[in-house]
Write an enzyme that holds these catalytic residues in place. Structure first.
Site, PDB file in Angstrom:
ATOM      1  N   GLN A  19     -28.947  10.626  13.906  1.00 45.17           N
ATOM      2  CA  GLN A  19     -30.364  10.907  13.608  1.00 45.17           C
ATOM      3  C   GLN A  19     -30.615  11.863  12.440  1.00 45.17           C
ATOM      4  O   GLN A  19     -31.471  11.604  11.599  1.00 45.17           O
ATOM      5  CB  GLN A  19     -31.043  11.480  14.875  1.00 45.17           C
ATOM      6  CG  GLN A  19     -32.516  11.700  14.667  1.00 45.17           C
ATOM      7  CD  GLN A  19     -33.236  12.359  15.833  1.00 45.17           C
ATOM      8  OE1 GLN A  19     -34.312  12.888  15.651  1.00 45.17           O
ATOM      9  NE2 GLN A  19     -32.673  12.332  17.028  1.00 45.17           N
ATOM     10  N   ASN A  51     -23.552  13.100   7.114  1.00 45.33           N
ATOM     11  CA  ASN A  51     -23.590  14.087   8.205  1.00 45.33           C
ATOM     12  C   ASN A  51     -22.467  13.801   9.201  1.00 45.33           C
ATOM     13  O   ASN A  51     -22.675  13.724  10.394  1.00 45.33           O
ATOM     14  CB  ASN A  51     -24.959  14.145   8.905  1.00 45.33           C
ATOM     15  CG  ASN A  51     -25.317  12.879   9.649  1.00 45.33           C
ATOM     16  OD1 ASN A  51     -25.015  11.774   9.192  1.00 45.33           O
ATOM     17  ND2 ASN A  51     -25.958  13.008  10.796  1.00 45.33           N
ATOM     18  N   GLY A  58     -18.809  14.712  11.090  1.00 44.72           N
ATOM     19  CA  GLY A  58     -18.238  15.916  11.664  1.00 44.72           C
ATOM     20  C   GLY A  58     -17.467  16.677  10.585  1.00 44.72           C
ATOM     21  O   GLY A  58     -17.158  16.121   9.511  1.00 44.72           O
ATOM     22  N   ARG A 115     -10.949  14.306   4.768  1.00 47.70           N
ATOM     23  CA  ARG A 115      -9.795  13.538   5.273  1.00 47.70           C
ATOM     24  C   ARG A 115      -9.757  12.147   4.671  1.00 47.70           C
ATOM     25  O   ARG A 115      -8.702  11.559   4.505  1.00 47.70           O
ATOM     26  CB  ARG A 115      -9.843  13.430   6.812  1.00 47.70           C
ATOM     27  CG  ARG A 115      -9.474  14.716   7.540  1.00 47.70           C
ATOM     28  CD  ARG A 115      -9.074  14.441   8.986  1.00 47.70           C
ATOM     29  NE  ARG A 115     -10.159  13.977   9.829  1.00 47.70           N
ATOM     30  CZ  ARG A 115     -11.117  14.771  10.340  1.00 47.70           C
ATOM     31  NH1 ARG A 115     -11.083  16.071  10.106  1.00 47.70           N
ATOM     32  NH2 ARG A 115     -12.064  14.274  11.092  1.00 47.70           N
ATOM     33  N   LYS A 149     -18.539  20.316  16.059  1.00 47.64           N
ATOM     34  CA  LYS A 149     -19.538  19.244  15.972  1.00 47.64           C
ATOM     35  C   LYS A 149     -20.838  19.708  16.627  1.00 47.64           C
ATOM     36  O   LYS A 149     -20.838  20.667  17.405  1.00 47.64           O
ATOM     37  CB  LYS A 149     -19.044  18.011  16.717  1.00 47.64           C
ATOM     38  CG  LYS A 149     -17.895  17.281  16.049  1.00 47.64           C
ATOM     39  CD  LYS A 149     -17.515  16.096  16.884  1.00 47.64           C
ATOM     40  CE  LYS A 149     -16.445  15.261  16.194  1.00 47.64           C
ATOM     41  NZ  LYS A 149     -16.033  14.136  17.031  1.00 47.64           N
ATOM     42  N   GLU A 203     -28.394  17.436  18.555  1.00 45.32           N
ATOM     43  CA  GLU A 203     -29.721  18.054  18.634  1.00 45.32           C
ATOM     44  C   GLU A 203     -29.798  19.308  19.521  1.00 45.32           C
ATOM     45  O   GLU A 203     -30.150  20.390  19.068  1.00 45.32           O
ATOM     46  CB  GLU A 203     -30.702  16.981  19.166  1.00 45.32           C
ATOM     47  CG  GLU A 203     -32.074  17.475  19.570  1.00 45.32           C
ATOM     48  CD  GLU A 203     -32.932  17.864  18.379  1.00 45.32           C
ATOM     49  OE1 GLU A 203     -33.014  17.086  17.427  1.00 45.32           O
ATOM     50  OE2 GLU A 203     -33.536  18.956  18.419  1.00 45.32           O
ATOM     51  N   ASP A 251     -32.288  17.748  14.811  1.00 44.10           N
ATOM     52  CA  ASP A 251     -31.906  16.581  14.001  1.00 44.10           C
ATOM     53  C   ASP A 251     -32.932  16.294  12.906  1.00 44.10           C
ATOM     54  O   ASP A 251     -32.652  16.452  11.720  1.00 44.10           O
ATOM     55  CB  ASP A 251     -31.789  15.346  14.902  1.00 44.10           C
ATOM     56  CG  ASP A 251     -30.479  15.325  15.668  1.00 44.10           C
ATOM     57  OD1 ASP A 251     -29.529  16.005  15.243  1.00 44.10           O
ATOM     58  OD2 ASP A 251     -30.400  14.635  16.692  1.00 44.10           O
ATOM     59  N   GLY A 299     -49.064  33.093  18.197  1.00 46.71           N
ATOM     60  CA  GLY A 299     -49.699  33.644  17.004  1.00 46.71           C
ATOM     61  C   GLY A 299     -50.605  34.807  17.355  1.00 46.71           C
ATOM     62  O   GLY A 299     -50.548  35.325  18.481  1.00 46.71           O
ATOM     63  N   GLY A 300     -51.443  35.206  16.427  1.00 48.99           N
ATOM     64  CA  GLY A 300     -52.329  36.336  16.642  1.00 48.99           C
ATOM     65  C   GLY A 300     -53.481  36.012  17.587  1.00 48.99           C
ATOM     66  O   GLY A 300     -54.129  36.902  18.121  1.00 48.99           O
ATOM     67  N   GLN A 301     -53.771  34.731  17.775  1.00 48.16           N
ATOM     68  CA  GLN A 301     -54.867  34.313  18.658  1.00 48.16           C
ATOM     69  C   GLN A 301     -54.284  33.919  20.012  1.00 48.16           C
ATOM     70  O   GLN A 301     -53.178  33.408  20.081  1.00 48.16           O
ATOM     71  CB  GLN A 301     -55.590  33.109  18.038  1.00 48.16           C
ATOM     72  CG  GLN A 301     -56.018  33.302  16.599  1.00 48.16           C
ATOM     73  CD  GLN A 301     -57.085  34.378  16.441  1.00 48.16           C
ATOM     74  OE1 GLN A 301     -57.836  34.672  17.363  1.00 48.16           O
ATOM     75  NE2 GLN A 301     -57.156  34.973  15.253  1.00 48.16           N
TER      76      GLN A 301
HETATM   77  C1  LIG Z   1     -22.717  13.618  15.175  1.00 53.81           C
HETATM   78  C2  LIG Z   1     -21.246  13.866  15.396  1.00 53.81           C
HETATM   79  C3  LIG Z   1     -21.065  14.865  16.559  1.00 53.81           C
HETATM   80  C4  LIG Z   1     -20.601  12.532  15.781  1.00 53.81           C
HETATM   81  O1  LIG Z   1     -19.207  12.716  15.928  1.00 53.81           O
HETATM   82  P1  LIG Z   1     -18.209  11.462  15.833  1.00 53.81           P
HETATM   83  O2  LIG Z   1     -18.833  10.259  16.467  1.00 53.81           O
HETATM   84  O3  LIG Z   1     -16.869  11.903  16.337  1.00 53.81           O
HETATM   85  O4  LIG Z   1     -18.157  11.131  14.274  1.00 53.81           O
HETATM   86  P2  LIG Z   1     -17.494  11.939  13.082  1.00 53.81           P
HETATM   87  O5  LIG Z   1     -18.548  12.135  12.068  1.00 53.81           O
HETATM   88  O6  LIG Z   1     -16.821  13.210  13.496  1.00 53.81           O
HETATM   89  O7  LIG Z   1     -16.350  10.948  12.595  1.00 53.81           O
HETATM   90  C5  LIG Z   1     -16.623   9.713  12.059  1.00 53.81           C
HETATM   91  C6  LIG Z   1     -15.335   8.911  12.000  1.00 53.81           C
HETATM   92  O8  LIG Z   1     -15.673   7.649  11.473  1.00 53.81           O
HETATM   93  C7  LIG Z   1     -14.892   7.410  10.321  1.00 53.81           C
HETATM   94  N1  LIG Z   1     -15.699   6.700   9.344  1.00 53.81           N
HETATM   95  C8  LIG Z   1     -16.945   7.031   8.900  1.00 53.81           C
HETATM   96  N2  LIG Z   1     -17.344   6.136   7.987  1.00 53.81           N
HETATM   97  C9  LIG Z   1     -16.335   5.256   7.842  1.00 53.81           C
HETATM   98  C10 LIG Z   1     -16.174   4.095   7.051  1.00 53.81           C
HETATM   99  N3  LIG Z   1     -17.128   3.647   6.242  1.00 53.81           N
HETATM  100  N4  LIG Z   1     -14.996   3.429   7.157  1.00 53.81           N
HETATM  101  C11 LIG Z   1     -14.032   3.843   7.981  1.00 53.81           C
HETATM  102  N5  LIG Z   1     -14.144   4.908   8.762  1.00 53.81           N
HETATM  103  C12 LIG Z   1     -15.288   5.613   8.702  1.00 53.81           C
HETATM  104  C13 LIG Z   1     -14.521   8.773   9.804  1.00 53.81           C
HETATM  105  O9  LIG Z   1     -13.400   8.696   8.969  1.00 53.81           O
HETATM  106  C14 LIG Z   1     -14.296   9.517  11.093  1.00 53.81           C
HETATM  107  O10 LIG Z   1     -13.014   9.177  11.589  1.00 53.81           O
HETATM  108  P3  LIG Z   1     -11.888  10.303  11.886  1.00 53.81           P
HETATM  109  O11 LIG Z   1     -12.355  10.972  13.145  1.00 53.81           O
HETATM  110  O12 LIG Z   1     -10.659   9.484  12.063  1.00 53.81           O
HETATM  111  O13 LIG Z   1     -11.864  11.243  10.755  1.00 53.81           O
HETATM  112  C15 LIG Z   1     -20.585  14.423  14.112  1.00 53.81           C
HETATM  113  O14 LIG Z   1     -20.674  13.458  13.098  1.00 53.81           O
HETATM  114  C16 LIG Z   1     -21.219  15.716  13.604  1.00 53.81           C
HETATM  115  O15 LIG Z   1     -20.995  16.807  14.139  1.00 53.81           O
HETATM  116  N6  LIG Z   1     -21.994  15.608  12.515  1.00 53.81           N
HETATM  117  C17 LIG Z   1     -22.586  16.766  11.858  1.00 53.81           C
HETATM  118  C18 LIG Z   1     -23.759  17.281  12.628  1.00 53.81           C
HETATM  119  C19 LIG Z   1     -24.814  16.239  12.852  1.00 53.81           C
HETATM  120  O16 LIG Z   1     -25.332  15.640  11.937  1.00 53.81           O
HETATM  121  N7  LIG Z   1     -25.182  16.082  14.132  1.00 53.81           N
HETATM  122  C20 LIG Z   1     -26.378  15.375  14.504  1.00 53.81           C
HETATM  123  C21 LIG Z   1     -26.219  13.965  14.641  1.00 53.81           C
HETATM  124  S1  LIG Z   1     -27.819  13.345  15.051  1.00 53.81           S
END
Ligand SMILES: CC(C)(COP(=O)(O)OP(=O)(O)OC[C@H]1O[C@@H](n2cnc3c(N)ncnc32)[C@H](O)[C@@H]1OP(=O)(O)O)[C@@H](O)C(=O)NCCC(=O)NCCS
Length: 422
Positions: free
Chosen positions: A16, A94, A96, A102, A135, A138, A167, A243-245
């Site tokens: 999101q 966005n 992790g 990586r 990580k 919301e 988010d 607020g003030g009100q």
């Molecule tokens: C939201 C969140 C918790 C989700 O975690 P998650 O599902 O484990 O996803 P991540 O972003 O950590 O990892 C994505 C994986 O997909 C892979 N990936 C993403 N795009 C890719 C693509 N086009 N092709 C191949 N692999 C891809 C990444 O390489 C990663 O793999 P890895 O774990 O082997 O490195 C995390 O992305 C996060 O903390 N984001 C930042 C904060 C945020 O925006 N949170 C709010 C979300 S609403």
């Protein structure tokens, strides 16, 4: 859709926080290329209401974008990505912590590929500090940014707010940062890195709670309806105005879960309000009652004041009470349920709840564009299917030939596994 017409965005965001930002930019006219992993943004399949159709979670946050699938874990996919970076003004993600690094694409690397590109990143806690590796979702951001500790009532547990300040709030912050960086890029020719941490965004949205945090060092907070004597941190204060009100949610007829109206007893309106409600309460002299005569007295005795207004409101629905308060210039608003809003004439008139079509799901509704530009009106279009524009983008944006696309496809640039050749 003219404002950002010439801006192309490589949007790697998911869930999101990021998509809400890129959707707004698309609604302002940017060409948003949503680069998805071969299995797609996880929200496509989350909380599905129709089997095999993109979920509302996805469709409501990804309108007016084009979708390309690229397997960033294959060398060919990385090459396609690098080519796209060269052709875009903004890249945003966005993931992790450390995900893009990586995959081999640090900001330094992306900047080297295209020195003009602006890069936007949302992280739970940013790229520095003790929380940088964590990580976030919301409510994690709401918990850590000060929203939860200040929402609810003192005797109850901390509450999350229904608005997605962690988010979508962070997405808004990112949009502002990206547009500012783009403005600078247009002047200097040089892109920069824009980072927004969800925790920081929530803190920013809780700014007035920090005002009160510091005021507490000077003594209790007179406008709070709950005791604040001796507190070191801003407390939860129910429906206080903040607020003030003075303000509060007042229960109305017939007493259903959303039969409330929020009323602000602004200093200037007390006399008119007291003269209107007093006679019906058998208190014709209410406006002169010393318990409520000044704002200082009303603050002190606010719980009695709310009890009187609630007694009056018991005879009226929230809409009827609104109709009484509006001519008195009393700032107020009925508590609107999603059902109320979905059927509200004002909401429809402002195109804030719009009907769309979708090949997999038929008719559905999206919340509209809240930013109205007089010379760049938004036309909301449905979200893309997974990889719907892969070929179009490769040809039109990158100038790849059909033959080259087929080679890349066979090598697995766009799918989870390389295509089997006969
Ligand atoms: C939201 C969140 C918790 C989700 O975690 P998650 O599902 O484990 O996803 P991540 O972003 O950590 O990892 C994505 C994986 O997909 C892979 N990936 C993403 N795009 C890719 C693509 N086009 N092709 C191949 N692999 C891809 C990444 O390489 C990663 O793999 P890895 O774990 O082997 O490195 C995390 O992305 C996060 O903390 N984001 C930042 C904060 C945020 O925006 N949170 C709010 C979300 S609403």
């Amino acid at each position: 859709m003219e404002a950002l017409k010439d801006v192309r965005i490589l949007d790697m965001t998911h869930v999101q926080a990021g998509p809400t930002c890129s959707q707004l930019l698309a609604w302002m006219g940017a060409d948003v290329i949503k680069l998805e992993p071969p299995h797609g943004d996880a929200t496509r399949g989350q909380l599905r209401d129709i089997p095999n159709a993109d979920s509302l979670y996805f469709t409501m946050l990804n309108c007016n974008k084009r979708s390309i699938t690229v397997n960033m874990k294959s060398p060919e996919g990385k090459q396609v990505f690098a080519d796209l970076v060269k052709k875009c003004d903004i890249i945003m993600e966005n993931f992790g912590p450390g995900v893009l690094d990586r995959l081999g694409f640090t900001w330094e690397k992306i900047h080297e590929i295209n020195p003009r590109i602006v890069m936007g990143s949302i992280k739970g806690f940013g790229s520095s500090g003790p929380y940088a590796d964590f990580k976030a979702y919301e409510n994690v951001a709401q918990a850590m940014g000060g929203a939860m500790s200040t929402t609810g009532v003192p005797d109850g547990p901390p509450f999350v707010t229904g608005a997605q300040i962690g988010d979508s709030g962070t997405g808004l912050h990112l949009a502002i940062g990206l547009l500012a960086a783009l403005h600078q890029r247009n002047r200097t020719g040089k892109g920069q890195y824009v980072e927004v941490a969800m925790m920081d965004g929530v803190m920013n949205l809780c700014r007035v709670k920090w005002r009160d945090h510091q005021r507490l060092t000077r003594g209790p907070l007179a406008e709070y309806s709950v005791p604040t004597e001796g507190l070191k941190a801003t407390p939860r204060a129910g429906n206080d105005s903040g607020g003030g009100q003075l303000g509060n949610a007042i229960k109305c007829k017939p007493g259903g879960p959303d039969d409330y109206i929020y009323v602000v007893v602004q200093e200037a309106v007390w006399e008119a309000l007291a003269n209107r409600i007093g006679p019906e309460l058998g208190m014709p002299g209410l406006a002169q009652d010393p318990r409520f005569a000044t704002i200082g007295e009303r603050r002190k005795n606010q719980n009695e004041m709310w009890a009187l207004i609630t007694r009056f409101a018991a005879n009226y629905t929230k809409r009827e009470f609104m109709a009484i308060l509006n001519p008195l210039d009393v700032p107020c608003g009925p508590i609107m349920s999603t059902e109320d809003l979905a059927n509200d004439e004002h909401v429809r008139g402002r195109e804030m709840y719009v009907e769309l079509d979708h090949p997999q799901r038929g008719k559905w509704w999206n919340v509209g564009m809240p930013i109205k530009l007089s010379d760049s009106p938004t036309k909301i279009e449905r979200s893309p299917l997974l990889g719907e524009h892969t070929e179009e983008i490769l040809k039109e944006v990158l100038g790849y030939s059909g033959e080259r696309i087929e080679k890349l496809r066979s090598a697995g640039a766009f799918s989870a596994t390389p295509k089997k050749t006969a």
